[in-house]
Design a protein around this motif. Structure first.
Motif, PDB file in Angstrom:
ATOM      1  N   ARG A   1     -18.997  22.105  -9.370  1.00 42.40           N
ATOM      2  CA  ARG A   1     -19.757  20.937  -8.904  1.00 42.40           C
ATOM      3  C   ARG A   1     -18.939  20.058  -7.972  1.00 42.40           C
ATOM      4  N   TYR A   2     -17.652  19.900  -8.281  1.00 40.98           N
ATOM      5  CA  TYR A   2     -16.830  18.970  -7.509  1.00 40.98           C
ATOM      6  C   TYR A   2     -15.787  19.671  -6.633  1.00 40.98           C
ATOM      7  N   GLY A   3     -15.872  20.985  -6.529  1.00 40.33           N
ATOM      8  CA  GLY A   3     -14.964  21.711  -5.650  1.00 40.33           C
ATOM      9  C   GLY A   3     -13.512  21.654  -6.091  1.00 40.33           C
ATOM     10  N   MET A   4     -13.299  21.668  -7.383  1.00 42.32           N
ATOM     11  CA  MET A   4     -11.944  21.578  -7.929  1.00 42.32           C
ATOM     12  C   MET A   4     -11.406  22.960  -8.264  1.00 42.32           C
ATOM     13  N   ASP A   5     -10.143  23.199  -7.942  1.00 45.10           N
ATOM     14  CA  ASP A   5      -9.491  24.444  -8.342  1.00 45.10           C
ATOM     15  C   ASP A   5      -9.322  24.428  -9.862  1.00 45.10           C
ATOM     16  N   PRO A   6      -9.839  25.436 -10.575  1.00 45.10           N
ATOM     17  CA  PRO A   6      -9.722  25.447 -12.045  1.00 45.10           C
ATOM     18  C   PRO A   6      -8.290  25.402 -12.559  1.00 45.10           C
ATOM     19  N   SER A   7      -7.312  25.699 -11.706  1.00 42.48           N
ATOM     20  CA  SER A   7      -5.923  25.630 -12.152  1.00 42.48           C
ATOM     21  C   SER A   7      -5.520  24.209 -12.540  1.00 42.48           C
ATOM     22  N   VAL A   8      -6.286  23.215 -12.097  1.00 40.44           N
ATOM     23  CA  VAL A   8      -5.992  21.822 -12.451  1.00 40.44           C
ATOM     24  C   VAL A   8      -6.018  21.631 -13.961  1.00 40.44           C
ATOM     25  N   PHE A   9      -6.870  22.381 -14.646  1.00 41.32           N
ATOM     26  CA  PHE A   9      -6.963  22.242 -16.103  1.00 41.32           C
ATOM     27  C   PHE A   9      -5.613  22.498 -16.774  1.00 41.32           C
ATOM     28  N   ALA A  10      -4.804  23.381 -16.195  1.00 38.61           N
ATOM     29  CA  ALA A  10      -3.517  23.726 -16.802  1.00 38.61           C
ATOM     30  C   ALA A  10      -2.583  22.527 -16.887  1.00 38.61           C
ATOM     31  N   LYS A  11      -2.731  21.589 -15.974  1.00 38.49           N
ATOM     32  CA  LYS A  11      -1.865  20.406 -15.989  1.00 38.49           C
ATOM     33  C   LYS A  11      -2.035  19.620 -17.292  1.00 38.49           C
ATOM     34  N   ILE A  12      -3.217  19.698 -17.873  1.00 35.68           N
ATOM     35  CA  ILE A  12      -3.480  18.970 -19.114  1.00 35.68           C
ATOM     36  C   ILE A  12      -2.674  19.563 -20.266  1.00 35.68           C
ATOM     37  N   SER A  13      -2.551  20.885 -20.316  1.00 37.09           N
ATOM     38  CA  SER A  13      -1.726  21.520 -21.351  1.00 37.09           C
ATOM     39  C   SER A  13      -0.265  21.114 -21.223  1.00 37.09           C
ATOM     40  N   VAL A  14       0.226  21.056 -19.995  1.00 37.71           N
ATOM     41  CA  VAL A  14       1.619  20.661 -19.762  1.00 37.71           C
ATOM     42  C   VAL A  14       1.836  19.232 -20.263  1.00 37.71           C
ATOM     43  N   LYS A  15       0.902  18.350 -19.938  1.00 40.43           N
ATOM     44  CA  LYS A  15       0.994  16.959 -20.387  1.00 40.43           C
ATOM     45  C   LYS A  15       0.943  16.857 -21.908  1.00 40.43           C
ATOM     46  N   ALA A  16       0.070  17.651 -22.530  1.00 41.27           N
ATOM     47  CA  ALA A  16      -0.064  17.618 -23.993  1.00 41.27           C
ATOM     48  C   ALA A  16       1.245  18.000 -24.671  1.00 41.27           C
ATOM     49  N   ARG A  17       1.890  19.056 -24.175  1.00 41.22           N
ATOM     50  CA  ARG A  17       3.168  19.474 -24.766  1.00 41.22           C
ATOM     51  C   ARG A  17       4.253  18.424 -24.551  1.00 41.22           C
ATOM     52  N   ARG A  18       4.221  17.789 -23.387  1.00 42.19           N
ATOM     53  CA  ARG A  18       5.221  16.762 -23.101  1.00 42.19           C
ATOM     54  C   ARG A  18       5.081  15.597 -24.076  1.00 42.19           C
ATOM     55  N   HIS A  19       3.856  15.193 -24.358  1.00 40.82           N
ATOM     56  CA  HIS A  19       3.631  14.112 -25.317  1.00 40.82           C
ATOM     57  C   HIS A  19       4.001  14.552 -26.739  1.00 40.82           C
ATOM     58  N   ALA A  20       3.622  15.773 -27.098  1.00 46.42           N
ATOM     59  CA  ALA A  20       3.865  16.263 -28.459  1.00 46.42           C
ATOM     60  C   ALA A  20       5.343  16.392 -28.778  1.00 46.42           C
ATOM     61  N   ALA A  21       6.167  16.507 -27.757  1.00 48.27           N
ATOM     62  CA  ALA A  21       7.609  16.641 -27.986  1.00 48.27           C
ATOM     63  C   ALA A  21       8.157  15.465 -28.784  1.00 48.27           C
ATOM     64  N   ASN A  22       7.472  14.322 -28.720  1.00 49.70           N
ATOM     65  CA  ASN A  22       7.912  13.126 -29.426  1.00 49.70           C
ATOM     66  C   ASN A  22       7.143  12.881 -30.718  1.00 49.70           C
ATOM     67  N   ASN A  23       6.387  13.874 -31.160  1.00 49.18           N
ATOM     68  CA  ASN A  23       5.560  13.695 -32.354  1.00 49.18           C
ATOM     69  C   ASN A  23       5.975  14.668 -33.456  1.00 49.18           C
ATOM     70  N   PRO A  24       6.628  14.195 -34.509  1.00 49.19           N
ATOM     71  CA  PRO A  24       7.068  15.091 -35.584  1.00 49.19           C
ATOM     72  C   PRO A  24       5.913  15.705 -36.371  1.00 49.19           C
ATOM     73  N   TYR A  25       4.683  15.209 -36.178  1.00 51.24           N
ATOM     74  CA  TYR A  25       3.521  15.755 -36.881  1.00 51.24           C
ATOM     75  C   TYR A  25       2.870  16.916 -36.115  1.00 51.24           C
TER      76      TYR A  25
END
Length: 393
Positions: free
Chosen positions: A161-185
């Motif tokens: 719909r918005y002409g976005m490369d689906p590879s953009v979704f992968a950036k969210i996984s990278v961000k999630a892992r970066r945040h989780a690095a500081n979460n002992p849970y």
């Protein structure tokens, strides 16, 4: 006048994969005990309890809570798919707000099996009959794993719909892992690159394995109290539920639009109700725990929750407005993608994280300057629960 509802205490267990987890009763006991200790109340003070889980026999809530104490209070078992934990919280909040009780427990737990989610009862009609009919008609796709099929198709529709490369979704996984690095849970705390995310095994549509939340076991709990009760008993008064809303599907969910099918409209409606009730502009929100069961749903949720305008999520991500240093930190816990997603516990784990954030107790995950915090939890089938917490001044 409705009673103001405070979150007096929260607790949760570290989340784990099914092969490494303790049983659900042990997990729930630990979460409840932690929440009670955090609140500074005795279990005997709890007047009602709402126990959320998806995969378990009836009255598992009683079995869990009887190990904490057998006080004879009402125990209500709750199952609302992935929004189960927040549904238990919603019911507990209603009990306090209405004046039916002054001290209520909400607990969510799950002991999951490895692998993709499957229907448990194959000898009767599935609650997803209409969902399957819509996606089959729209995509002409062979049946795939239940949840990735829905959310993968919705993500692909957005990209088209918005002409976005689906590879953009992968950036969210990278961000999630970066945040989780500081979460002992969190279950997954090791870092990944976009290339690693994209090269992981393909699941469905734009989704790869590292863009899907893992089957997880865990538990979380919260003690809610009325403001009068908290002040009378010297309990915590830092965080209140400013507003909360639950919505379910309308006919729009089955119109053939994949984004609507996975709850975009439900989330938008619930968020709008909450913003209006609390008198809060979505642009004033600085920290959010949202339902990132798949990277595609996190991106859709940015817009459903009005964190950014429709069609602008790609720029929102590219500008870093979804992380520290940007406009709103999304899923500082690592979210479902990295913290994990034990279905019954997720909503209450989100509650715990946001309470720690507003108390200033999130350690290296702390988001500076947040006076309100937004929670979004969604379950297909369907139910969306949006909760806004605020610091009590």
């Amino acid at each position: 006048m409705a009673n103001r509802v405070l979150v007096a205490g929260v607790g949760m267990t570290p989340f784990a994969t099914p092969r490494k987890s303790e049983t659900y009763d042990v997990l729930a006991n630990k979460a409840v005990t932690a929440a009670i200790a955090d609140a500074g109340v005795a279990y005997s003070a709890v007047e009602q309890a709402y126990a959320g889980y998806v995969y378990g026999d009836s009255t598992s809530g009683q079995f869990v809570l009887y190990q904490v104490g057998m006080s004879g209070i009402p125990v209500v078992n709750v199952n609302n798919n992935c929004s189960t934990g927040s549904t238990a919280l919603w019911l507990a909040r209603q009990a306090i707000e209405s004046g039916a009780a002054d001290c209520v427990l909400a607990v969510g737990f799950e002991q999951m099996r490895p692998g993709a989610l499957e229907m448990q009862w194959t000898d009767r009609p599935s609650p997803f009959v209409r969902f399957d009919e819509v996606i089959t008609a729209a995509t002409n796709a062979d049946p795939g794993p239940l949840a990735p099929r829905y959310f993968g198709a919705a993500g692909q529709q957005y990209a088209d719909r918005y002409g976005m490369d689906p590879s953009v979704f992968a950036k969210i996984s990278v961000k999630a892992r970066r945040h989780a690095a500081n979460n002992p849970y969190a279950v997954f705390r090791d870092q990944v690159t976009e290339r690693e995310v994209l090269d992981s095994p393909h699941i469905y549509g734009p989704l790869t394995r590292l863009q899907c939340c893992p089957p997880t076991c865990g538990a979380a709990a919260a003690i809610l109290v009325s403001e009068q009760y908290a002040r009378a008993h010297g309990l915590r008064t830092e965080v209140a539920i400013a507003a909360q809303a639950m919505t379910t599907d309308t006919e729009a969910s089955f119109s053939g639009d994949m984004m609507s099918l996975v709850g975009y409209d439900m989330a938008r409606a619930a968020a709008d109700q909450v913003y209006q009730a609390a008198g809060v502009d979505p642009r004033d929100v600085r920290v959010v725990e949202l339902h990132d069961c798949f990277t595609t749903n996190e991106l859709l949720s940015y817009e459903a929750l009005r964190l950014t305008d429709e069609g602008t999520a790609e720029k929102f991500i590219a500008d870093g407005d979804n992380t520290y240093g940007g406009r709103v930190v999304t899923n500082p816990s690592g979210g479902l993608l990295s913290k994990g997603h034990p279905l019954g516990a997720t909503g209450l784990a989100q509650c715990a994280e946001l309470n720690w954030q507003l108390r200033g107790e999130a350690g290296p995950r702390q988001v500076d300057g947040a006076s309100v915090a937004l929670q979004h939890n969604i379950g297909l089938g369907g139910a969306a629960v949006v909760t806004l917490y605020e610091k009590v001044r």
